[in-house]
Design a protein around this motif. Structure first.
Motif, PDB file in Angstrom:
ATOM      1  N   PHE A 137       0.086   2.111   7.723  1.00 13.10           N
ATOM      2  CA  PHE A 137       0.019   1.570   9.099  1.00 13.10           C
ATOM      3  C   PHE A 137      -1.220   2.105   9.833  1.00 13.10           C
ATOM      4  N   ARG A 138      -1.611   3.340   9.498  1.00 11.97           N
ATOM      5  CA  ARG A 138      -2.838   3.875  10.118  1.00 11.97           C
ATOM      6  C   ARG A 138      -4.042   3.047   9.666  1.00 11.97           C
ATOM      7  N   GLY A 139      -4.031   2.689   8.394  1.00 13.23           N
ATOM      8  CA  GLY A 139      -5.094   1.812   7.884  1.00 13.23           C
ATOM      9  C   GLY A 139      -5.054   0.461   8.584  1.00 13.23           C
ATOM     10  N   SER A 180       2.867  18.926   2.171  1.00 18.45           N
ATOM     11  CA  SER A 180       4.000  18.305   2.848  1.00 18.45           C
ATOM     12  C   SER A 180       3.467  17.248   3.810  1.00 18.45           C
ATOM     13  N   LYS A 181       3.717  15.979   3.466  1.00 19.04           N
ATOM     14  CA  LYS A 181       3.005  14.879   4.095  1.00 19.04           C
ATOM     15  C   LYS A 181       3.311  14.690   5.589  1.00 19.04           C
ATOM     16  N   HIS A 182       4.574  14.675   5.911  1.00 14.11           N
ATOM     17  CA  HIS A 182       4.911  14.296   7.284  1.00 14.11           C
ATOM     18  C   HIS A 182       5.463  15.445   8.106  1.00 14.11           C
ATOM     19  N   THR A 204      -0.138  -1.439  -6.025  1.00 15.43           N
ATOM     20  CA  THR A 204      -0.402  -0.626  -4.853  1.00 15.43           C
ATOM     21  C   THR A 204      -1.335   0.503  -5.258  1.00 15.43           C
ATOM     22  N   ALA A 205      -1.929   1.134  -4.263  1.00 12.77           N
ATOM     23  CA  ALA A 205      -2.853   2.228  -4.584  1.00 12.77           C
ATOM     24  C   ALA A 205      -2.922   3.182  -3.404  1.00 12.77           C
ATOM     25  N   ARG A 206      -3.287   4.409  -3.716  1.00 14.32           N
ATOM     26  CA  ARG A 206      -3.621   5.350  -2.639  1.00 14.32           C
ATOM     27  C   ARG A 206      -5.153   5.435  -2.649  1.00 14.32           C
ATOM     28  N   ARG A 230      -3.881  -0.202  11.571  1.00 19.07           N
ATOM     29  CA  ARG A 230      -4.360  -0.022  12.950  1.00 19.07           C
ATOM     30  C   ARG A 230      -5.898  -0.018  12.968  1.00 19.07           C
ATOM     31  N   ASP A 231      -6.497   0.710  12.029  1.00 21.41           N
ATOM     32  CA  ASP A 231      -7.962   0.805  11.997  1.00 21.41           C
ATOM     33  C   ASP A 231      -8.607  -0.544  11.664  1.00 21.41           C
ATOM     34  N   LEU A 232      -7.960  -1.270  10.758  1.00 16.06           N
ATOM     35  CA  LEU A 232      -8.488  -2.588  10.382  1.00 16.06           C
ATOM     36  C   LEU A 232      -8.388  -3.553  11.568  1.00 16.06           C
ATOM     37  N   PHE A 242     -10.271   4.975   2.782  1.00 12.76           N
ATOM     38  CA  PHE A 242     -10.057   4.056   3.899  1.00 12.76           C
ATOM     39  C   PHE A 242      -9.946   4.796   5.235  1.00 12.76           C
ATOM     40  N   LYS A 243      -9.922   6.122   5.186  1.00 17.49           N
ATOM     41  CA  LYS A 243      -9.926   6.897   6.443  1.00 17.49           C
ATOM     42  C   LYS A 243     -11.328   6.929   7.057  1.00 17.49           C
ATOM     43  N   ASP A 244     -12.316   6.510   6.275  1.00 18.70           N
ATOM     44  CA  ASP A 244     -13.711   6.506   6.727  1.00 18.70           C
ATOM     45  C   ASP A 244     -13.991   5.199   7.488  1.00 18.70           C
ATOM     46  N   SER A 273       0.845  -1.195   0.000  1.00 18.24           N
ATOM     47  CA  SER A 273       0.000   0.000   0.000  1.00 18.24           C
ATOM     48  C   SER A 273       0.884   1.250   0.000  1.00 18.24           C
ATOM     49  N   GLY A 274       0.374   2.363  -0.540  1.00 16.60           N
ATOM     50  CA  GLY A 274       1.169   3.603  -0.612  1.00 16.60           C
ATOM     51  C   GLY A 274       2.121   3.550  -1.792  1.00 16.60           C
ATOM     52  N   GLY A 275       3.276   4.192  -1.679  1.00 18.07           N
ATOM     53  CA  GLY A 275       4.255   4.189  -2.777  1.00 18.07           C
ATOM     54  C   GLY A 275       4.962   2.840  -2.860  1.00 18.07           C
ATOM     55  N   ASP A 276       5.307   2.426  -4.077  1.00 21.18           N
ATOM     56  CA  ASP A 276       6.047   1.160  -4.212  1.00 21.18           C
ATOM     57  C   ASP A 276       7.519   1.377  -3.863  1.00 21.18           C
ATOM     58  N   ILE A 326       2.266  -4.055   3.852  1.00 20.66           N
ATOM     59  CA  ILE A 326       3.609  -3.526   3.560  1.00 20.66           C
ATOM     60  C   ILE A 326       3.428  -2.124   2.987  1.00 20.66           C
ATOM     61  N   GLY A 327       3.983  -1.127   3.655  1.00 18.10           N
ATOM     62  CA  GLY A 327       3.812   0.247   3.172  1.00 18.10           C
ATOM     63  C   GLY A 327       4.435   1.247   4.121  1.00 18.10           C
ATOM     64  N   GLY A 328       3.981   2.493   4.017  1.00 15.51           N
ATOM     65  CA  GLY A 328       4.494   3.550   4.871  1.00 15.51           C
ATOM     66  C   GLY A 328       3.560   3.831   6.039  1.00 15.51           C
TER      67      GLY A 328
HETATM   68  P1  ATP Z   1       4.556   6.201   1.288  1.00 14.89           P
HETATM   69  O1  ATP Z   1       5.428   6.588   2.460  1.00 14.89           O
HETATM   70  O2  ATP Z   1       5.293   5.404   0.279  1.00 14.89           O
HETATM   71  O3  ATP Z   1       3.824   7.363   0.699  1.00 14.89           O
HETATM   72  P2  ATP Z   1       2.226   5.485   2.831  1.00 14.89           P
HETATM   73  O4  ATP Z   1       1.708   4.170   3.304  1.00 14.89           O
HETATM   74  O5  ATP Z   1       2.578   6.482   3.900  1.00 14.89           O
HETATM   75  O6  ATP Z   1       3.441   5.181   1.859  1.00 14.89           O
HETATM   76  P3  ATP Z   1      -0.197   6.895   2.121  1.00 14.89           P
HETATM   77  O7  ATP Z   1      -0.684   7.352   0.794  1.00 14.89           O
HETATM   78  O8  ATP Z   1      -0.047   7.899   3.197  1.00 14.89           O
HETATM   79  O9  ATP Z   1       1.173   6.139   1.828  1.00 14.89           O
HETATM   80  O10 ATP Z   1      -1.176   5.763   2.688  1.00 14.89           O
HETATM   81  C1  ATP Z   1      -1.470   4.619   1.900  1.00 14.89           C
HETATM   82  C2  ATP Z   1      -2.902   4.238   2.105  1.00 14.89           C
HETATM   83  O11 ATP Z   1      -3.141   3.941   3.483  1.00 14.89           O
HETATM   84  C3  ATP Z   1      -3.899   5.356   1.795  1.00 14.89           C
HETATM   85  O12 ATP Z   1      -4.144   5.475   0.424  1.00 14.89           O
HETATM   86  C4  ATP Z   1      -5.115   4.891   2.577  1.00 14.89           C
HETATM   87  O13 ATP Z   1      -5.752   3.853   1.891  1.00 14.89           O
HETATM   88  C5  ATP Z   1      -4.461   4.333   3.841  1.00 14.89           C
HETATM   89  N1  ATP Z   1      -4.411   5.370   4.893  1.00 14.89           N
HETATM   90  C6  ATP Z   1      -3.610   6.449   4.913  1.00 14.89           C
HETATM   91  N2  ATP Z   1      -3.847   7.225   6.002  1.00 14.89           N
HETATM   92  C7  ATP Z   1      -4.828   6.599   6.680  1.00 14.89           C
HETATM   93  C8  ATP Z   1      -5.542   6.893   7.899  1.00 14.89           C
HETATM   94  N3  ATP Z   1      -5.279   7.986   8.627  1.00 14.89           N
HETATM   95  N4  ATP Z   1      -6.503   6.024   8.279  1.00 14.89           N
HETATM   96  C9  ATP Z   1      -6.775   4.923   7.559  1.00 14.89           C
HETATM   97  N5  ATP Z   1      -6.147   4.599   6.398  1.00 14.89           N
HETATM   98  C10 ATP Z   1      -5.192   5.412   5.958  1.00 14.89           C
END
Ligand code: ATP
Length: 343
Positions: A106-108, A232-234, A70-72, A110-112, A76-78, A9-12, A100-102
């Motif tokens: 991991f927030r997704g 700016s993401k983080h 992978t996809a953004r 945790r919610d799952l 999934f925040k809902d 999930s997220g960036g490859d 596997i992702g960023g």
């Molecule tokens: P990268 O660091 O490569 O960008 P990432 O995992 O941080 O990877 P995001 O786009 O932030 O990439 O998140 C990937 C996916 O995780 C999102 O498209 C969404 O489906 C889910 N996600 C992100 N944030 C949340 C959140 N707060 N709650 C639930 N799901 C989330």
């Protein structure tokens, strides 16, 4: 537990496939069935998945990208969408999930987990911006691409007495620029976490180097130095207002202004997605394999909401919430070391 799911999930990042391979092989060693979910949480909602056999992952250890795609998927925040995701897992017989992702992924996860599906996260991102781990799958591979590209650009800079300004990735963080710039001996490294002054920290430095007899230069800039804060993401980009006021809000404009004020012929190069491609390095193959094995051991021992990390050089795990809440200040001392070293 009889069946686990796995998604990227997220960036490859290079090495994700090696992690998939390790998860499947380790799961099979425990007699578990593995279902590969395509395109991250989006695929989970669409139930876009297939069973993974040991044979199907055999050749994945050095394949770039991720065969699970992978996809953004912001939906999934809902919480209702998460509940549907958990429901789909139950329909598929999935009792545990490896993500596997960023840190967004991991927030997704945790919610799952809270919705009833035990999840374990594996850090797969080239950005190395996940606070709780010293290393992420893909960072080393990406760094190797960066130093290779910078060496090539350095050759032509030297031949033509030019300056090459190189924009590297890193999402909202400057770790890739810092470590790539140090490894490749950049003259100047600019990151979003540390304020810079165009005259003092760029023009004056290059002029002083020129006066010392240096004829070609390499400047490495993290892409997010030019990102607006909203993008700016983080981390907060402390330079955003400044680069905007100076009218150098992208690498091309930065390079033109630099050429005009330094008198050094200059070219801008954006490395772009080449930084994500190709086979993982030895380091990332081993890291991905070790992390994949650890993740399955966690699920098989009924541990959930964990994230696999490297701490003090060893593979271990943290609670996902604990991991997500950790803070890692940017290493300004290393940036200062780099500026002194390259003078
Ligand atoms: P990268 O660091 O490569 O960008 P990432 O995992 O941080 O990877 P995001 O786009 O932030 O990439 O998140 C990937 C996916 O995780 C999102 O498209 C969404 O489906 C889910 N996600 C992100 N944030 C949340 C959140 N707060 N709650 C639930 N799901 C989330």
């Amino acid at each position: 537990m009889k069946t686990i799911g796995i998604m990227t999930s997220g960036g490859d990042s290079p090495g994700m496939n090696a992690a998939i391979r390790a998860v499947v092989k380790q799961a099979k060693a425990h007699g578990l069935q593995v279902i590969g979910i395509n395109k991250g949480y989006k695929g989970l909602l669409e139930m876009d998945c297939a069973e993974l056999s040991a044979a199907s992952v055999e050749d994945l250890y050095r394949k770039g990208g991720t065969v699970l795609k992978t996809a953004r998927f912001k939906d999934f925040k809902d919480p209702e969408v998460v509940a549907q995701g958990a429901e789909n897992c139950k329909k598929l017989g999935i009792e545990g999930m490896v993500v596997i992702g960023g840190d967004g992924s991991f927030r997704g996860a945790r919610d799952l987990t809270h919705a009833g599906i035990p999840c374990v996260g594996i850090p797969g991102t080239i950005d190395n911006d996940i606070v709780c781990t010293e290393d992420t799958i893909g960072f080393d591979s990406s760094m190797n691409i960066i130093i290779d590209c910078i060496s090539k650009l350095r050759d032509t800079s030297e031949t033509l007495d030019r300056c090459t300004v190189i924009e590297v990735m890193g999402a909202g963080a400057g770790w890739m620029a810092l470590e790539g710039g140090i490894a490749a001996g950049a003259d100047i490294i600019l990151v979003p976490e540390v304020e810079f002054d165009f005259q003092k920290d760029v023009i004056d430095v290059i002029k002083a180097k020129k006066a010392n007899g240096q004829n070609y230069f390499v400047i490495v800039i993290a892409e997010c130095v030019f990102f607006p804060e909203s993008n700016s993401k983080h981390k907060k980009n402390v330079n955003f207002k400044y680069v905007n006021e100076l009218g150098i809000e992208n690498v091309d404009k930065f390079t033109k202004k630099f050429q005009a004020e330094s008198g050094v012929e200059s070219r801008a190069t954006v490395l772009g997605h080449i930084q994500r491609g190709g086979a993982p390095t030895f380091h990332d193959c081993v890291l991905a394999t070790n992390m994949g094995v650890h993740a399955v051991e966690l699920l098989n021992n009924n541990k959930s909401a964990r994230v696999v990390v490297v701490k003090d050089g060893k593979i271990t795990d943290f609670d996902i919430d604990e991991g997500l809440s950790m803070k890692k200040p940017f290493d300004k001392a290393r940036l200062e070391m780099a500026s002194k070293l390259n003078f």
